[in-house]
Write a protein that holds these residues in place. Structure first.
Motif, mmCIF file in Angstrom:
data_model
loop_
_atom_site.group_PDB
_atom_site.id
_atom_site.type_symbol
_atom_site.label_atom_id
_atom_site.label_comp_id
_atom_site.label_asym_id
_atom_site.label_seq_id
_atom_site.Cartn_x
_atom_site.Cartn_y
_atom_site.Cartn_z
ATOM 1 N N ASP A 193 14.734 -6.711 49.807
ATOM 2 C CA ASP A 193 15.957 -7.370 49.335
ATOM 3 C C ASP A 193 15.777 -8.891 49.262
ATOM 4 O O ASP A 193 16.428 -9.565 48.452
ATOM 5 C CB ASP A 193 17.128 -7.030 50.264
ATOM 6 N N GLN A 194 14.890 -9.408 50.099
ATOM 7 C CA GLN A 194 14.642 -10.855 50.106
ATOM 8 C C GLN A 194 13.632 -11.288 49.044
ATOM 9 O O GLN A 194 13.349 -12.478 48.905
ATOM 10 C CB GLN A 194 14.156 -11.284 51.493
ATOM 11 N N ILE A 216 13.428 5.059 48.883
ATOM 12 C CA ILE A 216 14.555 4.789 49.790
ATOM 13 C C ILE A 216 15.360 3.592 49.307
ATOM 14 O O ILE A 216 16.589 3.611 49.273
ATOM 15 C CB ILE A 216 14.035 4.544 51.223
ATOM 16 N N HIS A 217 14.671 2.545 48.901
ATOM 17 C CA HIS A 217 15.349 1.309 48.491
ATOM 18 C C HIS A 217 16.221 1.517 47.259
ATOM 19 O O HIS A 217 17.286 0.895 47.122
ATOM 20 C CB HIS A 217 14.314 0.214 48.225
ATOM 21 N N LYS A 218 15.793 2.387 46.372
ATOM 22 C CA LYS A 218 16.532 2.616 45.123
ATOM 23 C C LYS A 218 17.628 3.658 45.256
ATOM 24 O O LYS A 218 18.395 3.887 44.321
ATOM 25 C CB LYS A 218 15.559 3.023 44.013
ATOM 26 N N ASP A 219 17.698 4.286 46.415
ATOM 27 C CA ASP A 219 18.737 5.291 46.673
ATOM 28 C C ASP A 219 19.860 4.623 47.469
ATOM 29 O O ASP A 219 19.704 4.325 48.654
ATOM 30 C CB ASP A 219 18.134 6.465 47.458
ATOM 31 N N ASP A 220 21.002 4.367 46.821
ATOM 32 C CA ASP A 220 22.093 3.628 47.463
ATOM 33 C C ASP A 220 22.547 4.282 48.766
ATOM 34 O O ASP A 220 22.809 3.591 49.761
ATOM 35 C CB ASP A 220 23.283 3.507 46.505
ATOM 36 N N ASP A 221 22.674 5.593 48.763
ATOM 37 C CA ASP A 221 23.151 6.290 49.961
ATOM 38 C C ASP A 221 22.156 6.172 51.108
ATOM 39 O O ASP A 221 22.522 5.823 52.236
ATOM 40 C CB ASP A 221 23.409 7.770 49.642
ATOM 41 N N ARG A 222 20.888 6.464 50.820
ATOM 42 C CA ARG A 222 19.882 6.429 51.888
ATOM 43 C C ARG A 222 19.653 5.001 52.391
ATOM 44 O O ARG A 222 19.393 4.801 53.578
ATOM 45 C CB ARG A 222 18.569 7.030 51.388
#
Length: 245
Positions: A193-194, A216-222
């Motif tokens: 994210d940084q 994981i990063h592209k999955d909003d829920d996870r």
């Protein structure tokens, strides 16, 4: 020209087939069958309800040309689990004058004149009914475990399953065993994210694959499991309790 054929089937690629091969080899050895007279067919990773099994189709084609006096199988269910496929196979054998030898069953042979066929049919029907009952018991067990909040299936990265089957955050990962801790995943997502790249972050975190981090990063829920420490799935939400404060 070969006079014998053997057939082996397993539903998964890694399912044990040694017992099938051993029983068939014993049958051939007892009859002193020369290895040069035997053709071997095997379908691994295929269901018995699949009529498109490559080796099974090749076997049927070979039987139709009257190549084999015997086809040797471990048990009836290895041939087929659907009645239509099963019946077609035995009709083909009957027309070609081929005897089906069963090493582990209620009947030892099904001959072209129909001898043994009735017992084989009953055996196949009983086996299929037992299979249906087993599936129902497994489904009932899965449903019961889910109702109790237990975690089934693959464990998410950064978590572990305790001895009772409940999901827990993994705070002290065993690096040598290939584990990735929950806090490792959280820090990795924060770095992405940084502005850090997936590749550079994954390179710095032991056992963390770039593709897994990206997923994981592209999955909003996870992603919220790690950054927000919350989840819509109550099983995951309960597991996150130790890291919510």
């Amino acid at each position: 020209m070969a006079h014998y054929a053997t057939y082996i089937r397993a539903s998964t690629d890694d399912q044990e087939t040694t017992h099938q091969r051993s029983a068939i080899d014993d049958w051939l050895d007892e009859r002193e069958v020369d290895a040069g007279e035997v053709d071997h067919y095997a379908d691994l990773g295929h269901s018995g309800s699949d009529p498109g099994r490559e080796q099974f189709r090749e076997l049927i084609d070979a039987i139709e040309t009257a190549q084999y006096e015997y086809v040797v199988v471990w048990e009836i269910s290895r041939l087929a689990r659907l009645g239509s496929i099963y019946q077609r196979f035995f009709e083909t054998c009957e027309d070609a004058g081929t005897t089906v030898a069963i090493t582990d069953g209620w009947v030892e042979e099904v001959r072209p004149d129909g001898t043994g066929k009735l017992i084989a049919d009953i055996s196949a029907a009983v086996a299929e009914e037992e299979r249906r009952r087993l599936i129902k018991r497994v489904e009932a067990g899965v449903a019961s475990a889910q109702d109790q909040g237990k975690w089934l299936g693959a464990v998410p990265l950064g978590f572990e399953r305790d001895d009772d089957g409940y999901l827990q955050v993994l705070l002290d990962p065993d690096r040598d065993a290939g584990e990735v801790g929950y806090l490792d995943v959280r820090r990795a997502i924060e770095r992405v994210d940084q502005g850090d790249s997936y590749r550079s972050v994954a390179r710095d975190v032991p056992n963390l694959a770039r593709t897994t981090l990206m997923s994981i990063h592209k999955d909003d829920d996870r992603r919220q499991w790690y950054l927000g420490r919350t989840a819509d799935d109550e099983r995951v939400n309960a597991a996150l309790d130790p890291v919510k404060n």
